[in-house]
Design a protein around this motif. Structure first.
Motif, PDB file in Angstrom:
ATOM      1  N   SER A 200       0.574  -1.097  -0.050  1.00 28.66           N
ATOM      2  CA  SER A 200       0.044  -0.085   0.217  1.00 28.66           C
ATOM      3  C   SER A 200       0.813   1.193   0.263  1.00 28.66           C
ATOM      4  CB  SER A 200      -0.622  -0.140   1.315  1.00 28.66           C
ATOM      5  OG  SER A 200       0.060   0.125   2.368  1.00 28.66           O
ATOM      6  N   LEU A 201       2.128   1.150  -0.013  1.00 33.31           N
ATOM      7  CA  LEU A 201       2.931   2.220   0.164  1.00 33.31           C
ATOM      8  C   LEU A 201       2.960   3.245  -1.111  1.00 33.31           C
ATOM      9  CD1 LEU A 201       5.931   2.270  -1.361  1.00 33.31           C
ATOM     10  CD2 LEU A 201       6.378   0.547  -0.092  1.00 33.31           C
ATOM     11  N   GLY A 202       2.471   2.704  -2.360  1.00 32.27           N
ATOM     12  CA  GLY A 202       2.282   3.553  -3.352  1.00 32.27           C
ATOM     13  C   GLY A 202       1.055   4.669  -3.275  1.00 32.27           C
ATOM     14  N   THR A 203       0.183   4.408  -2.354  1.00 30.25           N
ATOM     15  CA  THR A 203      -0.695   5.293  -2.126  1.00 30.25           C
ATOM     16  C   THR A 203      -0.521   5.905  -0.564  1.00 30.25           C
ATOM     17  OG1 THR A 203      -2.178   3.494  -1.305  1.00 30.25           O
ATOM     18  CG2 THR A 203      -2.697   4.284  -3.614  1.00 30.25           C
ATOM     19  N   SER A 204       0.140   5.272   0.255  1.00 28.39           N
ATOM     20  CA  SER A 204       0.024   5.635   1.751  1.00 28.39           C
ATOM     21  C   SER A 204       1.458   6.586   1.678  1.00 28.39           C
ATOM     22  CB  SER A 204       0.610   4.415   2.571  1.00 28.39           C
ATOM     23  OG  SER A 204      -0.579   3.483   2.775  1.00 28.39           O
ATOM     24  N   CYS A 205       2.512   6.596   1.105  1.00 30.59           N
ATOM     25  CA  CYS A 205       3.447   7.391   0.831  1.00 30.59           C
ATOM     26  C   CYS A 205       3.614   7.893  -0.606  1.00 30.59           C
ATOM     27  CB  CYS A 205       4.841   6.761   1.246  1.00 30.59           C
ATOM     28  SG  CYS A 205       4.561   5.746   2.848  1.00 30.59           S
ATOM     29  N   PRO A 206       2.902   8.704  -1.344  1.00 21.60           N
ATOM     30  CA  PRO A 206       2.736   9.106  -2.777  1.00 21.60           C
ATOM     31  C   PRO A 206       3.976   9.826  -3.080  1.00 21.60           C
ATOM     32  CG  PRO A 206       1.047  10.206  -1.543  1.00 21.60           C
ATOM     33  CD  PRO A 206       1.595   9.298  -0.597  1.00 21.60           C
ATOM     34  N   ILE A 233       5.902  -5.770  -4.400  1.00 26.53           N
ATOM     35  CA  ILE A 233       6.855  -4.712  -4.459  1.00 26.53           C
ATOM     36  C   ILE A 233       6.457  -4.025  -5.580  1.00 26.53           C
ATOM     37  CG2 ILE A 233       9.215  -4.213  -4.326  1.00 26.53           C
ATOM     38  CD1 ILE A 233       7.949  -5.570  -1.550  1.00 26.53           C
ATOM     39  N   ALA A 234       6.194  -4.548  -6.848  1.00 23.97           N
ATOM     40  CA  ALA A 234       6.099  -3.920  -8.147  1.00 23.97           C
ATOM     41  C   ALA A 234       4.863  -3.160  -8.081  1.00 23.97           C
ATOM     42  CB  ALA A 234       5.993  -5.171  -9.057  1.00 23.97           C
ATOM     43  N   GLN A 235       3.892  -3.468  -7.704  1.00 23.97           N
ATOM     44  CA  GLN A 235       2.582  -2.590  -7.656  1.00 23.97           C
ATOM     45  C   GLN A 235       2.931  -1.183  -7.048  1.00 23.97           C
ATOM     46  OE1 GLN A 235      -1.190  -4.105  -6.590  1.00 23.97           O
ATOM     47  NE2 GLN A 235      -1.684  -2.444  -5.234  1.00 23.97           N
ATOM     48  N   PRO A 236       3.483  -1.248  -5.811  1.00 23.96           N
ATOM     49  CA  PRO A 236       3.744   0.204  -5.110  1.00 23.96           C
ATOM     50  C   PRO A 236       4.873   1.000  -5.909  1.00 23.96           C
ATOM     51  CG  PRO A 236       4.515  -1.522  -3.756  1.00 23.96           C
ATOM     52  CD  PRO A 236       3.747  -2.215  -4.890  1.00 23.96           C
ATOM     53  N   ILE A 237       5.896   0.178  -6.126  1.00 22.52           N
ATOM     54  CA  ILE A 237       6.725   1.236  -6.890  1.00 22.52           C
ATOM     55  C   ILE A 237       6.339   1.812  -8.434  1.00 22.52           C
ATOM     56  CG2 ILE A 237       9.067   0.788  -8.135  1.00 22.52           C
ATOM     57  CD1 ILE A 237       9.720  -1.074  -6.060  1.00 22.52           C
ATOM     58  N   SER A 238       5.406   0.968  -9.017  1.00 24.61           N
ATOM     59  CA  SER A 238       4.974   1.500 -10.081  1.00 24.61           C
ATOM     60  C   SER A 238       3.992   2.651 -10.167  1.00 24.61           C
ATOM     61  CB  SER A 238       4.036   0.552 -11.206  1.00 24.61           C
ATOM     62  OG  SER A 238       4.990  -0.634 -11.202  1.00 24.61           O
ATOM     63  N   GLN A 239       3.581   2.955  -8.686  1.00 27.21           N
ATOM     64  CA  GLN A 239       2.657   4.166  -8.505  1.00 27.21           C
ATOM     65  C   GLN A 239       3.386   5.367  -7.972  1.00 27.21           C
ATOM     66  OE1 GLN A 239       0.245   2.170  -5.486  1.00 27.21           O
ATOM     67  NE2 GLN A 239      -1.355   1.385  -6.913  1.00 27.21           N
ATOM     68  N   LEU A 240       4.601   4.992  -7.848  1.00 27.12           N
ATOM     69  CA  LEU A 240       5.550   6.233  -7.290  1.00 27.12           C
ATOM     70  C   LEU A 240       6.206   7.119  -8.363  1.00 27.12           C
ATOM     71  CD1 LEU A 240       7.467   4.354  -4.556  1.00 27.12           C
ATOM     72  CD2 LEU A 240       5.378   5.753  -4.210  1.00 27.12           C
ATOM     73  N   HIS A 241       5.636   8.416  -8.440  1.00 29.77           N
ATOM     74  CA  HIS A 241       6.148   9.183  -9.476  1.00 29.77           C
ATOM     75  C   HIS A 241       7.084  10.291  -8.980  1.00 29.77           C
ATOM     76  CE1 HIS A 241       2.938   7.497 -11.861  1.00 29.77           C
ATOM     77  NE2 HIS A 241       2.327   7.764 -10.898  1.00 29.77           N
ATOM     78  N   HIS A 242       7.587  10.384  -7.928  1.00 34.38           N
ATOM     79  CA  HIS A 242       8.706  11.269  -7.491  1.00 34.38           C
ATOM     80  C   HIS A 242      10.086  10.565  -7.156  1.00 34.38           C
ATOM     81  CE1 HIS A 242       5.596  14.274  -7.110  1.00 34.38           C
ATOM     82  NE2 HIS A 242       4.921  13.276  -6.835  1.00 34.38           N
ATOM     83  N   VAL A 255       7.974  -2.776 -13.457  1.00 35.68           N
ATOM     84  CA  VAL A 255       8.843  -1.753 -12.766  1.00 35.68           C
ATOM     85  C   VAL A 255       9.902  -1.044 -13.448  1.00 35.68           C
ATOM     86  CG1 VAL A 255      10.303  -1.423 -10.864  1.00 35.68           C
ATOM     87  CG2 VAL A 255       8.262  -2.854 -10.621  1.00 35.68           C
ATOM     88  N   THR A 256      10.310  -1.767 -14.510  1.00 37.94           N
ATOM     89  CA  THR A 256      11.541  -1.110 -15.278  1.00 37.94           C
ATOM     90  C   THR A 256      11.365  -0.135 -16.308  1.00 37.94           C
ATOM     91  OG1 THR A 256      12.654  -3.340 -15.136  1.00 37.94           O
ATOM     92  CG2 THR A 256      13.357  -1.821 -16.878  1.00 37.94           C
ATOM     93  N   GLU A 257       9.793  -0.484 -16.761  1.00 31.90           N
ATOM     94  CA  GLU A 257       9.280   0.366 -17.692  1.00 31.90           C
ATOM     95  C   GLU A 257       8.946   1.750 -17.274  1.00 31.90           C
ATOM     96  OE1 GLU A 257       6.137  -1.498 -19.662  1.00 31.90           O
ATOM     97  OE2 GLU A 257       7.461  -2.853 -20.877  1.00 31.90           O
ATOM     98  N   HIS A 258       8.427   1.514 -15.918  1.00 32.08           N
ATOM     99  CA  HIS A 258       8.060   2.633 -15.183  1.00 32.08           C
ATOM    100  C   HIS A 258       9.207   3.680 -14.744  1.00 32.08           C
ATOM    101  CE1 HIS A 258       6.083   5.157 -11.953  1.00 32.08           C
ATOM    102  NE2 HIS A 258       7.039   4.913 -11.341  1.00 32.08           N
ATOM    103  N   VAL A 259      10.252   3.126 -14.270  1.00 36.69           N
ATOM    104  CA  VAL A 259      11.628   3.714 -13.903  1.00 36.69           C
ATOM    105  C   VAL A 259      12.160   4.337 -15.006  1.00 36.69           C
ATOM    106  CG1 VAL A 259      13.870   3.336 -12.904  1.00 36.69           C
ATOM    107  CG2 VAL A 259      12.058   1.971 -11.849  1.00 36.69           C
TER     108      VAL A 259
END
Length: 527
Positions: A200-206, A233-242, A255-259
């Motif tokens: 949940s860290l993707g939404t808890s720690c945006p 792990i992949a799901q929340p990392i893919s939600q982090l944009h900063h 995750v690679t594509e997102h990074v």
């Protein structure tokens, strides 16, 4: 002791001059002007021992907030959250922790006042015993505020404890929107409850900017376990944009594509040692990195590293570090040369300034100087480190031919152990002197040389009037040395400001020609 002056009503009206003078406060009771400066008070608090901060906070109003900030800012445990509560609040009932009475609003206000001052928490297995977990979980269940409100100013969390279900509420409590830095170790004990909170860290720690995910699995079962937990792990990392710093294992192409799309990304550490995806050359290709400052890659074999770089169209990065970690089997000279050739194809020639290659094999092939030719394509290299590339055969002329391509080089390391035989050549003092002309900016040098060949070198002026006044560190590895006095004279003449000469390799037994770690007295040098 200098203390704060206490405000009081004006009682001097109607008194004589003598009586008024007797009411003047003592100079010792007047606050020193420096203590009206908040920066000074905060500095004093920051240098005060942790055990003395509560007393400092109670000294006067001026010290209260700075001292409490210093006391609670960086927690090495969550134990203070429980210990600051009244001792009679909890009891043991039939082996379980029980709350004796409801927590009143005044106590909650005091607790939340402390929690608002917390900026970082470091949780280890030792710092979060079970005797603390139960009262802490009970506090969270009875809290009038949501768990996300407990640490409104938390910036950093380092988690090095087990990830079982009893720890999940503590993790949930610490995942707050203000979080910027998160370091988590995933242990074999981590269960689905803990992982679900982590997902949940993707939404808890945006607004997370720095994330490190490290696993503690054994190599024999790591691929199976990581395959199970990677989706969490992949799901929340893919939600982090900063994100600007990420350290993680292979969590999949998503995750690679997102990074690759993150413009803020500056530092990327990929641990692919447990991944099976890079055993074969991939049939797909990623766009690559346009503006990285640091790229670190860990793989099991050198061909896996080649496959990773082959999958990237371009790597525009200032610093590249590659670690080949496996001790299983050998690698061929062809594989080594192929990796450097792919590196030349993918990395931006003008941007790369730092390159490190560390191969952890117990034995490797003999490499020739021309295997390193692809590295000549990077003229702006300032740091070059090669370790574990087997026996590197390199003459004086070959060393200088390579070095001429790197006029800005500041630090150079080419292996720390070489086994001399009939096919292996190493540089001599003549090559070292020529290196000074090619790389005048050198401040650190690690190189195996043959110091026994010093014919024609003037001990009083070994560099012919030229020396390097910048070099501060010199490592000779297991260089052959027969005349220590002459060697010292030459080195001191070439590097007059040298601070340290490292001969640490002599303390370990060099490998013999077959690669075994047996003692071979006199193989590389006589003391």
């Amino acid at each position: 002791m200098i203390t704060c002056a206490q405000s009081a009503p004006n009682l001097s009206d109607g008194l004589s001059t003598t009586e008024k003078s007797n009411l003047n406060p003592s100079p010792l009771l007047v606050m020193h002007p420096a203590l009206t400066n908040l920066e000074v008070i905060c500095t004093i608090s920051s240098y005060t021992q942790r055990g003395s901060l509560p007393a400092l906070a109670s000294t006067c109003r001026a010290f209260k907030h700075p001292a409490l900030n210093a006391l609670w800012r960086d927690l090495q445990s969550v134990e203070p959250l429980v210990k600051c509560l009244p001792s009679d609040l909890f009891s043991i009932d039939q082996g379980r922790v029980a709350l004796q009475k409801p927590i009143d609003s005044k106590l909650w206000d005091t607790l939340f006042e402390y929690l608002s001052r917390v900026h970082s928490i470091n949780i280890t297995q030792q710092s979060i015993p079970s005797a603390i977990i139960e009262p802490l979980n009970m506090l969270m269940l009875s809290s009038p505020m949501t768990p996300a409100s407990w640490f409104p100013n938390l910036r950093k969390l380092s988690w090095h404890a087990d990830g079982t279900h009893i720890f999940a509420p503590v993790l949930r409590m610490a995942l707050v929107p203000s979080m910027l830095v998160l370091h988590v170790e995933i242990s074999p004990a981590s269960d689905s409850t803990f992982l679900s909170v982590l997902s949940s860290l993707g939404t808890s720690c945006p607004y997370l900017q720095n994330v490190t995910m490290h696993n503690r699995y054994r190599s024999d079962d790591s691929d199976f376990k990581l395959h199970q937990i990677s989706p969490f792990i992949a799901q929340p990392i893919s939600q982090l944009h900063h994100l600007h710093t990420l350290s993680v294992w292979d969590t999949g192409s998503k995750v690679t594509e997102h990074v690759l799309k993150l413009r803020a990304m500056q530092s990327l550490n990929l641990d692919l040692r447990a991944s099976l995806a890079w055993k074969e050359k991939p049939h797909f290709q990623f766009p690559g990195f346009d503006d990285l400052k640091w790229f670190s890659l860990s793989t099991q074999r050198i061909e896996h590293a080649s496959n990773v770089f082959s999958s990237l169209e371009v790597v525009k990065c200032k610093q590249v570090k590659v670690d080949i970690m496996s001790y299983i089997g050998d690698y061929s000279r062809k594989e080594f040369a192929q990796f450097l050739a792919i590196l030349r194809e993918r990395c931006d020639h003008d941007k790369l300034e730092y390159f490190s290659l560390n191969i952890g094999y117990s034995k490797g092939p003999s490499t020739q100087w021309d295997d390193f030719t692809p590295l000549r394509a990077f003229p702006n290299l300032t740091h070059l480190f090669i370790e574990g590339a087997g026996n590197i055969s390199m003459s004086d002329e070959a060393l200088c031919q390579l070095a001429r391509a790197w006029p800005r080089l500041q630090a150079l390391k080419i292996s720390s152990c070489v086994i001399i035989n009939s096919t292996i050549r190493v540089p001599t003092f003549h090559g070292l002197i020529s290196l000074l002309w090619c790389c005048p900016a050198l401040t650190s040098l690690a190189l195996v040389i043959d110091t026994t060949k010093s014919d024609g070198i003037d001990l009083k002026c070994p560099g012919g009037g030229r020396c390097n006044k910048r070099l501060e560190f010199l490592a000779l590895g297991n260089s052959r040395i027969k005349g220590p006095v002459n060697v010292a004279l030459i080195i001191s003449g070439l590097f007059p400001y040298l601070k340290q000469v490292d001969l640490a390799c002599w303390k370990t037994h060099p490998m013999d020609k077959n690669g075994s770690e047996e003692v071979r007295h006199g193989a590389m040098g006589d003391s």
